[in-house]
Write a protein that holds these residues in place. Structure first.
Motif, PDB file in Angstrom:
ATOM      1  N   ASN A   3       0.804  -1.212   0.000  1.00  0.00           N
ATOM      2  CA  ASN A   3       0.000   0.000   0.000  1.00  0.00           C
ATOM      3  C   ASN A   3       0.838   1.263   0.000  1.00  0.00           C
ATOM      4  O   ASN A   3       1.949   1.281   0.514  1.00  0.00           O
ATOM      5  CB  ASN A   3      -0.859   0.025   1.265  1.00  0.00           C
ATOM      6  CG  ASN A   3      -2.136  -0.734   1.064  1.00  0.00           C
ATOM      7  OD1 ASN A   3      -2.151  -1.700   0.317  1.00  0.00           O
ATOM      8  ND2 ASN A   3      -3.195  -0.297   1.694  1.00  0.00           N
ATOM      9  N   CYS A   5      -0.346   4.463   1.629  1.00  0.00           N
ATOM     10  CA  CYS A   5      -1.489   5.046   2.339  1.00  0.00           C
ATOM     11  C   CYS A   5      -1.586   6.549   2.107  1.00  0.00           C
ATOM     12  O   CYS A   5      -2.662   7.121   2.117  1.00  0.00           O
ATOM     13  CB  CYS A   5      -1.394   4.750   3.827  1.00  0.00           C
ATOM     14  SG  CYS A   5      -1.482   2.983   4.159  1.00  0.00           S
ATOM     15  N   CYS A   8      -3.537   7.112  -0.870  1.00  0.00           N
ATOM     16  CA  CYS A   8      -4.786   6.336  -0.932  1.00  0.00           C
ATOM     17  C   CYS A   8      -6.006   7.247  -1.106  1.00  0.00           C
ATOM     18  O   CYS A   8      -6.174   8.241  -0.395  1.00  0.00           O
ATOM     19  CB  CYS A   8      -4.938   5.515   0.346  1.00  0.00           C
ATOM     20  SG  CYS A   8      -6.462   4.561   0.436  1.00  0.00           S
ATOM     21  N   TYR A  10      -9.019   6.254  -0.695  1.00  0.00           N
ATOM     22  CA  TYR A  10     -10.166   5.708   0.047  1.00  0.00           C
ATOM     23  C   TYR A  10      -9.987   5.870   1.549  1.00  0.00           C
ATOM     24  O   TYR A  10     -10.536   5.089   2.319  1.00  0.00           O
ATOM     25  CB  TYR A  10     -10.344   4.234  -0.317  1.00  0.00           C
ATOM     26  CG  TYR A  10     -10.418   4.015  -1.804  1.00  0.00           C
ATOM     27  CD1 TYR A  10     -11.594   4.299  -2.501  1.00  0.00           C
ATOM     28  CD2 TYR A  10      -9.321   3.549  -2.515  1.00  0.00           C
ATOM     29  CE1 TYR A  10     -11.668   4.114  -3.868  1.00  0.00           C
ATOM     30  CE2 TYR A  10      -9.388   3.353  -3.887  1.00  0.00           C
ATOM     31  CZ  TYR A  10     -10.555   3.645  -4.556  1.00  0.00           C
ATOM     32  OH  TYR A  10     -10.633   3.455  -5.913  1.00  0.00           O
ATOM     33  N   CYS A  30      -0.102  -2.533   6.295  1.00  0.00           N
ATOM     34  CA  CYS A  30      -1.421  -2.954   5.834  1.00  0.00           C
ATOM     35  C   CYS A  30      -1.379  -3.454   4.399  1.00  0.00           C
ATOM     36  O   CYS A  30      -0.514  -3.044   3.616  1.00  0.00           O
ATOM     37  CB  CYS A  30      -2.470  -1.862   6.040  1.00  0.00           C
ATOM     38  SG  CYS A  30      -2.115  -0.284   5.301  1.00  0.00           S
ATOM     39  N   THR A  32      -3.918  -4.627   0.971  1.00  0.00           N
ATOM     40  CA  THR A  32      -5.240  -4.607   0.359  1.00  0.00           C
ATOM     41  C   THR A  32      -5.491  -5.944  -0.314  1.00  0.00           C
ATOM     42  O   THR A  32      -4.626  -6.478  -1.001  1.00  0.00           O
ATOM     43  CB  THR A  32      -5.314  -3.486  -0.680  1.00  0.00           C
ATOM     44  OG1 THR A  32      -5.075  -2.243  -0.021  1.00  0.00           O
ATOM     45  CG2 THR A  32      -6.692  -3.436  -1.324  1.00  0.00           C
ATOM     46  N   LYS A  34      -8.413  -8.285  -2.574  1.00  0.00           N
ATOM     47  CA  LYS A  34      -9.640  -8.265  -3.357  1.00  0.00           C
ATOM     48  C   LYS A  34     -10.483  -9.491  -3.059  1.00  0.00           C
ATOM     49  O   LYS A  34      -9.949 -10.590  -2.901  1.00  0.00           O
ATOM     50  CB  LYS A  34      -9.302  -8.227  -4.858  1.00  0.00           C
ATOM     51  CG  LYS A  34      -8.850  -6.871  -5.331  1.00  0.00           C
ATOM     52  CD  LYS A  34      -8.813  -6.785  -6.848  1.00  0.00           C
ATOM     53  CE  LYS A  34      -8.297  -5.403  -7.255  1.00  0.00           C
ATOM     54  NZ  LYS A  34      -8.263  -5.221  -8.703  1.00  0.00           N
ATOM     55  N   LYS A  55     -12.637  -0.676   1.287  1.00  0.00           N
ATOM     56  CA  LYS A  55     -12.281   0.404   0.366  1.00  0.00           C
ATOM     57  C   LYS A  55     -13.265   0.506  -0.790  1.00  0.00           C
ATOM     58  O   LYS A  55     -13.663   1.592  -1.200  1.00  0.00           O
ATOM     59  CB  LYS A  55     -10.872   0.173  -0.190  1.00  0.00           C
ATOM     60  CG  LYS A  55      -9.775   0.491   0.805  1.00  0.00           C
ATOM     61  CD  LYS A  55      -8.433  -0.043   0.347  1.00  0.00           C
ATOM     62  CE  LYS A  55      -7.770   0.853  -0.686  1.00  0.00           C
ATOM     63  NZ  LYS A  55      -6.369   0.370  -0.958  1.00  0.00           N
ATOM     64  N   GLU A 103     -12.838  -4.556  -2.212  1.00  0.00           N
ATOM     65  CA  GLU A 103     -11.439  -4.420  -1.808  1.00  0.00           C
ATOM     66  C   GLU A 103     -11.388  -4.054  -0.334  1.00  0.00           C
ATOM     67  O   GLU A 103     -11.985  -3.077   0.094  1.00  0.00           O
ATOM     68  CB  GLU A 103     -10.751  -3.310  -2.617  1.00  0.00           C
ATOM     69  CG  GLU A 103     -10.059  -3.830  -3.845  1.00  0.00           C
ATOM     70  CD  GLU A 103      -9.323  -2.720  -4.580  1.00  0.00           C
ATOM     71  OE1 GLU A 103      -8.683  -1.866  -3.921  1.00  0.00           O
ATOM     72  OE2 GLU A 103      -9.404  -2.712  -5.825  1.00  0.00           O
ATOM     73  N   VAL A 104     -10.634  -4.878   0.400  1.00  0.00           N
ATOM     74  CA  VAL A 104     -10.542  -4.649   1.836  1.00  0.00           C
ATOM     75  C   VAL A 104      -9.098  -4.429   2.222  1.00  0.00           C
ATOM     76  O   VAL A 104      -8.204  -5.140   1.752  1.00  0.00           O
ATOM     77  CB  VAL A 104     -11.103  -5.862   2.610  1.00  0.00           C
ATOM     78  CG1 VAL A 104     -10.890  -5.697   4.100  1.00  0.00           C
ATOM     79  CG2 VAL A 104     -12.574  -6.057   2.289  1.00  0.00           C
ATOM     80  N   CYS A 105      -8.873  -3.423   3.058  1.00  0.00           N
ATOM     81  CA  CYS A 105      -7.528  -3.150   3.546  1.00  0.00           C
ATOM     82  C   CYS A 105      -7.407  -3.729   4.958  1.00  0.00           C
ATOM     83  O   CYS A 105      -8.189  -3.390   5.841  1.00  0.00           O
ATOM     84  CB  CYS A 105      -7.317  -1.643   3.551  1.00  0.00           C
ATOM     85  SG  CYS A 105      -5.658  -1.174   4.013  1.00  0.00           S
TER      86      CYS A 105
END
Lengths: 225, 225
Positions: A3, A5, A8, A10, A30, A32, A34, A55, A103-105
């Motif tokens: 990442n 950040c 970013c 989001y 962190c 990300t 999918k 996200k 999408e999750v961080c």
DNA sequence: TTTTTCTTGTGATATATATCACATTTATAT
DNA sequence: ATATAAATGTGATATATATCACAAGAAAAA
């Protein structure tokens, strides 16, 4: 995926309170990930070692109840998933599943903790969100237990239009069974009441696309069942 | 009544993290108020200007639902009342009423905020409690919507014995209507099921005193309705 | 395309619990 | 102590919604 950040697009309301320095420290801690529709993001009963943040996409939070699954709520992007678990309990008290490509961080929990320790503005924002969601959950519970199906379904449809899709025409990628679990009703009842709504001209449907036709009547259904 | 927080015997887990200095600053910014049974401590819909903390007694948290009141939960001492309101919303989203003679400490909200700002250990403890109560409220909502009356009533009785009175013999100063509002049932149904429990030897009653006679059967009623 | 699985629609029936109505008991106020 | 109000007990009845059963349609897999 690694990442950045700082760049970013989001960032959460809380993360926007972080300094350039803090964001730089956050990045290596962190990742990300999918998820495809139907993928489980967080599984009830497993250990939680990260803070999850949505996200992109759309997810449902659900709990295994004594007899059925209950869908607690649908969550849209720029929200943390399972924050309360992160602190209270180490074991996830509910599951999170993607209902669209998402999408999750995942943020390392000790990094997250140290941000809380060091940045009161960040903390304040997180607390605000915790409080808001607790109050919301009280209100939702009252509605779930007291309203009847027509009312609860009308609520959900208006909530989708107003708070999730921001449009009176939307396509929800969930089954009627999911909707049933969201309003504590059987899938058959959902089917029947939806048909009723269509017949009475409150909404129209084609496939999974729902159009809110008569807001006023829908709002009245939400109130008076 | 003026407070001496340093010597207070009823400090919250969070307040125990405060330094001597911080406790000294706290004292002039909070007052203890006594409430009689039935007195309203916090009223839904009014502005919240203080953080309320229950030192002694017993209270119920309740919300006006679309058709009835819902008793969200019974709260025992050494707990904050309405924490989530304190941050999220300035308007109380629920009411709190004393069900026994109670003592509540009202803390000035800006003093409370500055403690959060300055003492991360204090903050951490508060967050922990917020998270715990949010998770609890999810679980409770699932039970409320899915279990039937016998199960919910058994739950409540066991909760009283285990978590509130710490004894299998206890006296609850609430009416069957309250209990109904706590388990989302009519007072008539509560009356009937309680009588059933007595008849089947799960509990015994004399006046408002309830004795848990058969824990095993009560636990099984909680599970299987 | 064809087959298989998942999802939805719809009638008939069952059931838990609310509601109503009234009697009885207990608590509170005068 | 007496009157009044609040809380509880209990039967009869109504009702919203679950469950069952099966058909039909849509989506996914072969």
């Amino acid at each position: 995926m690694k990442n950045n950040c700082t760049l970013c697009d989001y960032k959460s309301a809380a993360a926007q309170k972080l300094s350039a320095e803090e964001l730089k420290n956050l990045a290596p801690n962190c990742i990300t990930v999918k998820f495809k529709k139907g993928d489980i993001i967080i599984r009830q009963g497993t250990y939680s070692t990260n803070v999850a943040y949505l996200k992109k996409g759309l997810v449902k939070i659900h709990i295994d109840g004594p007899y059925h699954v209950q869908v607690v709520r649908i969550v849209k992007p720029k929200n943390y998933l399972g924050l309360p678990t992160t602190f209270g309990d180490k074991i996830n008290q509910y599951s999170v599943t993607a209902i669209e490509e998402s999408e999750v961080c995942f943020i390392d929990i000790s990094t997250f903790r140290s941000m809380l320790q060091l940045n009161p503005d960040f903390t304040n924002q997180i607390m605000l969100e915790l409080c808001k969601s607790e109050l919301e959950s009280y209100q939702k519970c009252v509605n779930r237990t007291q309203k009847q199906i027509r009312g609860k379904l009308a609520d959900v449809l208006l909530d989708f239009a107003d708070n999730i899709f921001h449009s009176d025409v939307f396509t929800v990628n969930i089954t009627q069974e999911d909707i049933g679990n969201l309003v504590d009703a059987s899938r058959e009842s959902v089917s029947r009441v939806m048909a009723e709504f269509v017949k009475d001209g409150l909404i129209s449907m084609s496939g999974k696309q729902i159009t809110i036709v008569d807001r006023k009547m829908l709002a009245s259904a939400s109130k008076n069942g």
